[in-house]
Design a protein around this motif. Structure first.
Motif, PDB file in Angstrom:
ATOM      1  N   HIS A  40       3.265   7.918  -9.903  1.00 33.65           N
ATOM      2  CA  HIS A  40       2.400   8.137  -8.750  1.00 33.65           C
ATOM      3  C   HIS A  40       2.800   7.255  -7.573  1.00 33.65           C
ATOM      4  O   HIS A  40       3.354   6.175  -7.755  1.00 33.65           O
ATOM      5  CB  HIS A  40       0.942   7.840  -9.113  1.00 33.65           C
ATOM      6  CG  HIS A  40       0.392   8.774 -10.118  1.00 33.65           C
ATOM      7  ND1 HIS A  40      -0.564   8.397 -11.015  1.00 33.65           N
ATOM      8  CD2 HIS A  40       0.659  10.067 -10.402  1.00 33.65           C
ATOM      9  CE1 HIS A  40      -0.876   9.409 -11.790  1.00 33.65           C
ATOM     10  NE2 HIS A  40      -0.138  10.438 -11.438  1.00 33.65           N
ATOM     11  N   TRP A  41       2.445   7.716  -6.398  1.00 34.11           N
ATOM     12  CA  TRP A  41       2.620   6.949  -5.167  1.00 34.11           C
ATOM     13  C   TRP A  41       1.267   6.378  -4.761  1.00 34.11           C
ATOM     14  O   TRP A  41       0.250   7.069  -4.830  1.00 34.11           O
ATOM     15  CB  TRP A  41       3.150   7.852  -4.053  1.00 34.11           C
ATOM     16  CG  TRP A  41       4.563   8.250  -4.252  1.00 34.11           C
ATOM     17  CD1 TRP A  41       5.032   9.324  -4.963  1.00 34.11           C
ATOM     18  CD2 TRP A  41       5.708   7.567  -3.754  1.00 34.11           C
ATOM     19  NE1 TRP A  41       6.395   9.341  -4.933  1.00 34.11           N
ATOM     20  CE2 TRP A  41       6.838   8.284  -4.191  1.00 34.11           C
ATOM     21  CE3 TRP A  41       5.890   6.419  -2.980  1.00 34.11           C
ATOM     22  CZ2 TRP A  41       8.130   7.894  -3.870  1.00 34.11           C
ATOM     23  CZ3 TRP A  41       7.173   6.032  -2.667  1.00 34.11           C
ATOM     24  CH2 TRP A  41       8.285   6.770  -3.112  1.00 34.11           C
ATOM     25  N   TYR A  42       1.270   5.124  -4.304  1.00 29.73           N
ATOM     26  CA  TYR A  42       0.044   4.416  -3.938  1.00 29.73           C
ATOM     27  C   TYR A  42       0.222   3.809  -2.552  1.00 29.73           C
ATOM     28  O   TYR A  42       1.277   3.244  -2.245  1.00 29.73           O
ATOM     29  CB  TYR A  42      -0.235   3.317  -4.964  1.00 29.73           C
ATOM     30  CG  TYR A  42      -1.353   2.377  -4.602  1.00 29.73           C
ATOM     31  CD1 TYR A  42      -2.678   2.754  -4.758  1.00 29.73           C
ATOM     32  CD2 TYR A  42      -1.073   1.109  -4.097  1.00 29.73           C
ATOM     33  CE1 TYR A  42      -3.707   1.881  -4.432  1.00 29.73           C
ATOM     34  CE2 TYR A  42      -2.099   0.240  -3.760  1.00 29.73           C
ATOM     35  CZ  TYR A  42      -3.414   0.630  -3.934  1.00 29.73           C
ATOM     36  OH  TYR A  42      -4.424  -0.223  -3.592  1.00 29.73           O
ATOM     37  N   ALA A  43      -0.798   3.925  -1.719  1.00 32.12           N
ATOM     38  CA  ALA A  43      -0.785   3.322  -0.381  1.00 32.12           C
ATOM     39  C   ALA A  43      -2.067   2.523  -0.172  1.00 32.12           C
ATOM     40  O   ALA A  43      -3.151   2.954  -0.574  1.00 32.12           O
ATOM     41  CB  ALA A  43      -0.660   4.391   0.697  1.00 32.12           C
ATOM     42  N   ARG A  44      -1.925   1.358   0.453  1.00 33.06           N
ATOM     43  CA  ARG A  44      -3.061   0.490   0.770  1.00 33.06           C
ATOM     44  C   ARG A  44      -2.904   0.030   2.215  1.00 33.06           C
ATOM     45  O   ARG A  44      -1.839  -0.379   2.639  1.00 33.06           O
ATOM     46  CB  ARG A  44      -3.075  -0.715  -0.163  1.00 33.06           C
ATOM     47  CG  ARG A  44      -4.211  -1.695   0.116  1.00 33.06           C
ATOM     48  CD  ARG A  44      -4.160  -2.920  -0.795  1.00 33.06           C
ATOM     49  NE  ARG A  44      -2.856  -3.547  -0.927  1.00 33.06           N
ATOM     50  CZ  ARG A  44      -2.326  -4.389  -0.028  1.00 33.06           C
ATOM     51  NH1 ARG A  44      -2.957  -4.680   1.065  1.00 33.06           N
ATOM     52  NH2 ARG A  44      -1.130  -4.918  -0.245  1.00 33.06           N
ATOM     53  N   ARG A  45      -4.004   0.093   2.956  1.00 36.71           N
ATOM     54  CA  ARG A  45      -4.000  -0.359   4.349  1.00 36.71           C
ATOM     55  C   ARG A  45      -3.686  -1.849   4.408  1.00 36.71           C
ATOM     56  O   ARG A  45      -4.143  -2.631   3.585  1.00 36.71           O
ATOM     57  CB  ARG A  45      -5.358  -0.117   5.005  1.00 36.71           C
ATOM     58  CG  ARG A  45      -5.666   1.323   5.273  1.00 36.71           C
ATOM     59  CD  ARG A  45      -5.127   1.814   6.572  1.00 36.71           C
ATOM     60  NE  ARG A  45      -5.734   1.057   7.665  1.00 36.71           N
ATOM     61  CZ  ARG A  45      -5.120   0.765   8.796  1.00 36.71           C
ATOM     62  NH1 ARG A  45      -3.914   1.147   9.018  1.00 36.71           N
ATOM     63  NH2 ARG A  45      -5.728   0.082   9.726  1.00 36.71           N
ATOM     64  N   THR A  46      -2.902  -2.242   5.408  1.00 40.89           N
ATOM     65  CA  THR A  46      -2.578  -3.654   5.587  1.00 40.89           C
ATOM     66  C   THR A  46      -3.613  -4.368   6.433  1.00 40.89           C
ATOM     67  O   THR A  46      -3.680  -5.589   6.416  1.00 40.89           O
ATOM     68  CB  THR A  46      -1.193  -3.822   6.235  1.00 40.89           C
ATOM     69  OG1 THR A  46      -1.179  -3.138   7.492  1.00 40.89           O
ATOM     70  CG2 THR A  46      -0.101  -3.271   5.327  1.00 40.89           C
ATOM     71  N   LEU A  47      -4.414  -3.626   7.166  1.00 41.00           N
ATOM     72  CA  LEU A  47      -5.485  -4.195   7.990  1.00 41.00           C
ATOM     73  C   LEU A  47      -6.813  -3.562   7.588  1.00 41.00           C
ATOM     74  O   LEU A  47      -6.845  -2.407   7.163  1.00 41.00           O
ATOM     75  CB  LEU A  47      -5.229  -3.909   9.475  1.00 41.00           C
ATOM     76  CG  LEU A  47      -3.978  -4.518  10.077  1.00 41.00           C
ATOM     77  CD1 LEU A  47      -3.745  -3.968  11.480  1.00 41.00           C
ATOM     78  CD2 LEU A  47      -4.093  -6.034  10.117  1.00 41.00           C
ATOM     79  N   PRO A  48      -7.912  -4.294   7.759  1.00 35.94           N
ATOM     80  CA  PRO A  48      -9.219  -3.710   7.432  1.00 35.94           C
ATOM     81  C   PRO A  48      -9.554  -2.546   8.364  1.00 35.94           C
ATOM     82  O   PRO A  48      -9.115  -2.512   9.511  1.00 35.94           O
ATOM     83  CB  PRO A  48     -10.203  -4.859   7.622  1.00 35.94           C
ATOM     84  CG  PRO A  48      -9.437  -6.015   8.129  1.00 35.94           C
ATOM     85  CD  PRO A  48      -8.001  -5.666   8.211  1.00 35.94           C
ATOM     86  N   LEU A  49     -10.330  -1.606   7.860  1.00 34.06           N
ATOM     87  CA  LEU A  49     -10.769  -0.473   8.663  1.00 34.06           C
ATOM     88  C   LEU A  49     -12.030  -0.813   9.428  1.00 34.06           C
ATOM     89  O   LEU A  49     -12.895  -1.539   8.929  1.00 34.06           O
ATOM     90  CB  LEU A  49     -11.059   0.728   7.766  1.00 34.06           C
ATOM     91  CG  LEU A  49      -9.874   1.374   7.070  1.00 34.06           C
ATOM     92  CD1 LEU A  49     -10.373   2.445   6.105  1.00 34.06           C
ATOM     93  CD2 LEU A  49      -8.914   1.960   8.075  1.00 34.06           C
ATOM     94  N   THR A  50     -12.156  -0.258  10.606  1.00 35.14           N
ATOM     95  CA  THR A  50     -13.394  -0.386  11.369  1.00 35.14           C
ATOM     96  C   THR A  50     -14.390   0.652  10.858  1.00 35.14           C
ATOM     97  O   THR A  50     -14.009   1.618  10.187  1.00 35.14           O
ATOM     98  CB  THR A  50     -13.144  -0.135  12.867  1.00 35.14           C
ATOM     99  OG1 THR A  50     -12.720   1.232  13.030  1.00 35.14           O
ATOM    100  CG2 THR A  50     -12.099  -1.087  13.430  1.00 35.14           C
TER     101      THR A  50
END
Length: 89
Positions: A40-50
């Protein structure tokens, strides 16, 4: 968690590390890994979301079982983020 499961989920370098490098350059707000055990491919934001981005449908992280589905999800997230000011903090 069993040792076998932990090993299967352990992030490893993408077999095509150049592909991952291109993805992180194209989508600068994401840390991307390939989980070889389940494939599987996984992505995580590097900055917090507003709150605004969350309300628009942006997510902190996601996982997809195929590369095409992963690219589609990245494109969707990118469209949401770009329509609200881009990747800058």
């Amino acid at each position: 968690m069993s040792a076998e499961l932990a090993e299967a989920l352990e992030p490893i370098v993408d077999p095509d590390s150049r592909r991952r490098q291109i993805l992180e350059t194209t989508y600068p707000g994401w840390h991307i890994v390939y989980l070889a055990g389940p494939g599987h491919w996984y992505a995580r934001r590097t900055l917090p979301l507003t709150g605004t981005l969350r309300a628009a449908g942006a997510v902190e992280s996601f996982i997809r079982g195929t590369y095409p589905a992963f690219l589609q999800a990245l494109d969707q997230q990118d469209a949401i983020i770009q329509s609200h000011g881009g990747y800058s903090p």
